[in-house]
Design an enzyme around this catalytic site. Structure first.
Site, PDB file in Angstrom:
ATOM      1  N   ASN A   1       0.842  -1.194   0.000  1.00  0.00           N
ATOM      2  CA  ASN A   1       0.000   0.000   0.000  1.00  0.00           C
ATOM      3  C   ASN A   1       0.881   1.249   0.000  1.00  0.00           C
ATOM      4  O   ASN A   1       1.283   1.737   1.048  1.00  0.00           O
ATOM      5  CB  ASN A   1      -0.912  -0.023   1.228  1.00  0.00           C
TER       6      ASN A   1
ATOM      7  N   CYS B   1      -2.012   5.385   0.449  1.00  0.00           N
ATOM      8  CA  CYS B   1      -3.180   5.532   1.308  1.00  0.00           C
ATOM      9  C   CYS B   1      -3.442   7.003   1.622  1.00  0.00           C
ATOM     10  O   CYS B   1      -2.606   7.673   2.235  1.00  0.00           O
ATOM     11  CB  CYS B   1      -2.988   4.765   2.607  1.00  0.00           C
TER      12      CYS B   1
ATOM     13  N   ASN C   1      -6.676   2.673  -5.454  1.00  0.00           N
ATOM     14  CA  ASN C   1      -6.922   3.007  -4.070  1.00  0.00           C
ATOM     15  C   ASN C   1      -7.984   4.101  -4.047  1.00  0.00           C
ATOM     16  O   ASN C   1      -8.428   4.581  -5.090  1.00  0.00           O
ATOM     17  CB  ASN C   1      -5.620   3.494  -3.400  1.00  0.00           C
TER      18      ASN C   1
END
Length: 306
Positions: free
Chosen positions: A129, A132, A194
């Site tokens: 990730n 974010c 995302n």
């Protein structure tokens, strides 16, 4: 006609079907297991794990929006040690792929998390990730910097032989560029997208509804954006794509696969109808039968233009 084959292979891993559960929407598996049979789906992406436990952001951390939601959880998680001792044993009981999502505040933390977790046999792959938008450190900066994305990908691949998936941000001008950089530095796949950066205000207090002010927008409202980003990556970069963003039914799954996704992840819909994943699978089989396809992977990147 025989039952169609819903299996999809990426990065040397075979998934029994293209339906995965997205990170941050189903906890560590136990939380969703009473609603969806994890043995029937392609896989689960765990809630983000960081090296040390994180409390995340103070409330308010979730706000409903038109056709979606804003979240600013702030990557609250139990940390690597408790994840290994308390969470992974539950997932090891199921016949499904387990992808571990990793979040960090530094390149070194990404590497250390993967180095520790790569020894765990239950974990089939890592989703990194790098983008974010609901934390004030790390994530967002990394995901919008091509240099960081390349460095993180390269160094994480250096400590694990397991497939590495880079989760890309939609909050930049050229997502295809970031996909190419990830591929050039060893990524086995990318997941896109995302959440989008969003905010909301209370009209009576004139204050943000989220303590963090901004958060990640998800749900059906972002599906057209996500679909366009998957298509852009597919046309610009030869790398497997896992599609994410507003997927709520089998038709959405098919649409993402046509645009170039090999697999998809269900996210916000899990809060609304937590049995969606299991229900989608027979509908995908019916679609294949109606379109006379023996394998669902034949629709991947099958888009046509006038």
């Amino acid at each position: 006609m025989n039952k169609p084959d819903l299996g999809v292979e990426i990065a040397g891993l075979t998934f029994k079907n293209p339906v995965l559960l997205a990170s941050g929407t189903v906890g560590y598996g136990y939380e969703i297991s009473n609603f969806t049979d994890l043995n029937k789906i392609g896989g689960i992406v765990t809630k983000s794990i960081s090296l040390k436990p994180r409390k995340g952001n103070p409330p308010q951390r979730i706000v409903e929006t038109a056709s979606g939601m804003l979240n600013a959880i702030g990557l609250a998680n139990v940390g690597v040690e408790e994840f290994i001792l308390e969470k992974l044993p539950f997932l090891s009981k199921y016949d499904t792929r387990v992808i571990c999502n990793i979040a960090a505040s530094s390149v070194e933390e990404y590497v250390e998390c993967v180095r520790i977790l790569t020894k765990e046999q239950t974990i089939d792959a890592f989703e990194i990730n790098v983008s974010c938008p609901n934390v004030k450190d790390g994530g967002l900066i990394f995901g919008n910097d091509p240099g960081f994305v390349g460095e993180i990908t390269d160094k994480v691949k250096g400590v694990s032989s397991k497939p590495v998936i880079i989760k890309l941000s939609p909050n930049n001008a050229d997502i295809g560029l970031f996909a190419r950089i990830a591929r050039e530095n060893g990524a086995d796949a990318v997941s896109a997208i995302n959440t989008l950066v969003g905010t909301a205000f209370d009209i009576w207090t004139r204050k943000p509804k989220l303590y963090n002010v901004t958060g990640g927008l998800s749900g059906p409202a972002i599906k057209p954006v996500a679909l366009a980003k998957v298509l852009e990556i597919s046309r610009k970069c030869d790398i497997p794509i896992i599609g994410i963003g507003g997927i709520a039914g089998w038709e959405d799954v098919v649409e993402f696969m046509i645009a170039g996704a090999s697999l998809i992840q269900l996210g916000t819909v899990n809060f609304v109808n937590p049995d969606t994943a299991e229900k989608i699978i027979p509908s995908l089989e019916d679609y294949c039968l109606k379109t006379k396809r023996t394998k669902i992977n034949s629709i991947i990147a099958s888009y046509e233009f006038n």
